[in-house]
Motif scaffolding. Structure first.
Motif, PDB file in Angstrom:
ATOM      1  N   ASP A  68      -5.706  -1.585   8.688  1.00 12.78           N
ATOM      2  CA  ASP A  68      -4.747  -2.663   8.871  1.00 12.78           C
ATOM      3  C   ASP A  68      -5.499  -3.830   9.498  1.00 12.78           C
ATOM      4  O   ASP A  68      -5.957  -3.756  10.646  1.00 12.78           O
ATOM      5  CB  ASP A  68      -3.613  -2.207   9.789  1.00 12.78           C
TER       6      ASP A  68
ATOM      7  N   LYS B   3      -3.759   4.885   2.421  1.00 18.77           N
ATOM      8  CA  LYS B   3      -3.818   3.830   1.414  1.00 18.77           C
ATOM      9  C   LYS B   3      -2.550   3.844   0.576  1.00 18.77           C
ATOM     10  O   LYS B   3      -2.160   4.867   0.024  1.00 18.77           O
ATOM     11  CB  LYS B   3      -5.044   4.022   0.521  1.00 18.77           C
ATOM     12  N   LYS B   4      -1.886   2.695   0.501  1.00 17.40           N
ATOM     13  CA  LYS B   4      -0.611   2.607  -0.189  1.00 17.40           C
ATOM     14  C   LYS B   4      -0.775   1.952  -1.552  1.00 17.40           C
ATOM     15  O   LYS B   4      -1.575   1.050  -1.733  1.00 17.40           O
ATOM     16  CB  LYS B   4       0.386   1.800   0.654  1.00 17.40           C
ATOM     17  N   ASP B   5       0.017   2.446  -2.491  1.00 20.04           N
ATOM     18  CA  ASP B   5       0.060   1.840  -3.813  1.00 20.04           C
ATOM     19  C   ASP B   5       1.141   0.770  -3.787  1.00 20.04           C
ATOM     20  O   ASP B   5       2.327   1.069  -3.637  1.00 20.04           O
ATOM     21  CB  ASP B   5       0.380   2.903  -4.868  1.00 20.04           C
ATOM     22  N   THR B   6       0.738  -0.484  -3.898  1.00 21.29           N
ATOM     23  CA  THR B   6       1.690  -1.596  -3.811  1.00 21.29           C
ATOM     24  C   THR B   6       2.274  -1.981  -5.171  1.00 21.29           C
ATOM     25  O   THR B   6       2.984  -2.981  -5.261  1.00 21.29           O
ATOM     26  CB  THR B   6       1.001  -2.828  -3.191  1.00 21.29           C
ATOM     27  N   THR B   7       1.994  -1.199  -6.208  1.00 20.23           N
ATOM     28  CA  THR B   7       2.550  -1.490  -7.528  1.00 20.23           C
ATOM     29  C   THR B   7       4.068  -1.343  -7.491  1.00 20.23           C
ATOM     30  O   THR B   7       4.577  -0.315  -7.051  1.00 20.23           O
ATOM     31  CB  THR B   7       1.985  -0.524  -8.586  1.00 20.23           C
ATOM     32  N   PRO B   8       4.828  -2.352  -7.929  1.00 26.52           N
ATOM     33  CA  PRO B   8       6.295  -2.260  -7.878  1.00 26.52           C
ATOM     34  C   PRO B   8       6.829  -1.112  -8.729  1.00 26.52           C
ATOM     35  O   PRO B   8       6.326  -0.844  -9.824  1.00 26.52           O
ATOM     36  CB  PRO B   8       6.744  -3.612  -8.441  1.00 26.52           C
TER      37      PRO B   8
END
Length: 322
Positions: free
Chosen positions: A143, A152-157
């Motif tokens: 961060d 780790k995040k997947d920011t794909t809508p």
């Protein structure tokens, strides 16, 4: 009393084979375990080497009073096979250990470090408030505001459709767009996205109470919605609306050299529409379409031509984010 012949019986031989197979499995598992421990250890060593190099950089560039540059926060990442300062892409860390596949290092104004580096199998992570590096299988990221480590995040809508050039199995976090019906409780976020966008869960199928379906895009081309500025095309219906293929007629040409004319017939909607063109004139005009021809250009023959709406293409697996 007969003496036993030298050698193994069939049962004894099978028993030996089974024992050897068990030993091989145990040995293989042990070897894999050793390899994994070695890879984890190497990644951990690299992490500590990078942290040490970051500390040296901080001492050399931040602490000296003669430094004209103020470092509130320093971020390093791997670019072109080097761990470089994101700010200028020139200052690089020289550290002991192997270069990870991907990674970032952050040093705050107090000299505290956070790190997140990954190999092909593992990630080594340490937040700004911790002193120990943790190696894990799950990905991690820094961060940039707090220096803390998170997954780790997947920011794909949710609802995003991708073209996947892989096997028939979709990537993690995606479902194949094949019309399959699922329980709403299994994929609630995607189901809610359908309800918000289309007014109901079962826009593509399912009972709309406990089940819903993903769109079936097998064998389909995707089309943009809305209307653009092109005068002859560019009009698309609303999101999710399916359109059938347009009918492409075949056209037959009948040429009569003696009477100096030819006839074109277009089978549109099962209705024959003939057009006659007079070759005796240097040009001929009909109501639809209008053409110009020269006398004697064509020889007596029959010709049939057709069209297609399918361009050259390659199959992919359409997948939707859930």
């Amino acid at each position: 009393m007969k003496k036993r012949k030298n050698g193994f019986t069939l049962i004894e031989l099978l028993a030996v084979i089974v024992i050897l197979a068990v030993i091989a499995l145990i040995a293989t598992a042990s070897i894999i375990s050793i390899i994994n421990r070695a890879e984890k250890g190497a990644l951990e060593d690299s992490a500590y080497g990078i942290i040490e190099a970051g500390n040296v950089f901080y001492i050399d560039h931040v602490l000296p009073e003669s430094s004209a540059e103020s470092y509130e926060k320093i971020n390093f990442e791997i670019v072109g096979g080097k761990f470089v300062n994101v700010k200028n892409k020139e200052e690089a860390l020289a550290f002991k250990g192997s270069m990870p596949k991907i990674g970032k290092l952050q040093i705050n104004a107090n000299g505290d470090t956070s790190i997140a580096i990954c190999s092909s199998k593992y990630c080594a992570c340490k937040s700004i408030t911790e002193s120990k590096v943790i190696v894990q299988k799950q990905g991690c990221e820094i961060d940039e505001e707090t220096g803390e480590i998170g997954t780790k995040k997947d920011t794909t809508p949710v609802g995003t459709v991708i073209s996947y050039m892989g096997s028939v199995t979709p990537p993690d976090g995606y479902l194949s767009c094949d019309g399959t019906i699922y329980n709403i409780s299994e994929y609630p976020t995607l189901a809610e996205q359908f309800k918000d966008g289309f007014g109901k869960y079962n826009y593509y199928g399912g009972d709309g109470i406990t089940t819903f379906a993903v769109p079936d895009l097998r064998g389909e081309f995707l089309r943009g919605t809305g209307t653009n500025s092109h005068s002859s095309s560019g009009s698309g219906s609303a999101i999710g609306i399916h359109q059938s293929a347009t009918f492409v007629p075949s056209i037959g040409f009948q040429v009569d050299q003696n009477n100096k004319y030819f006839q074109a017939e277009s089978d549109i909607g099962n209705t024959n529409r003939p057009y006659n063109y007079d070759f005796a004139k240097t040009s001929a005009t009909t109501t639809s379409p209008t053409i110009s021809v020269s006398a004697g250009t064509f020889s007596a023959s029959n010709r049939t031509v057709g069209g297609t709406t399918r361009p050259t293409n390659t199959s992919v697996l359409y997948c939707i984010k859930y």
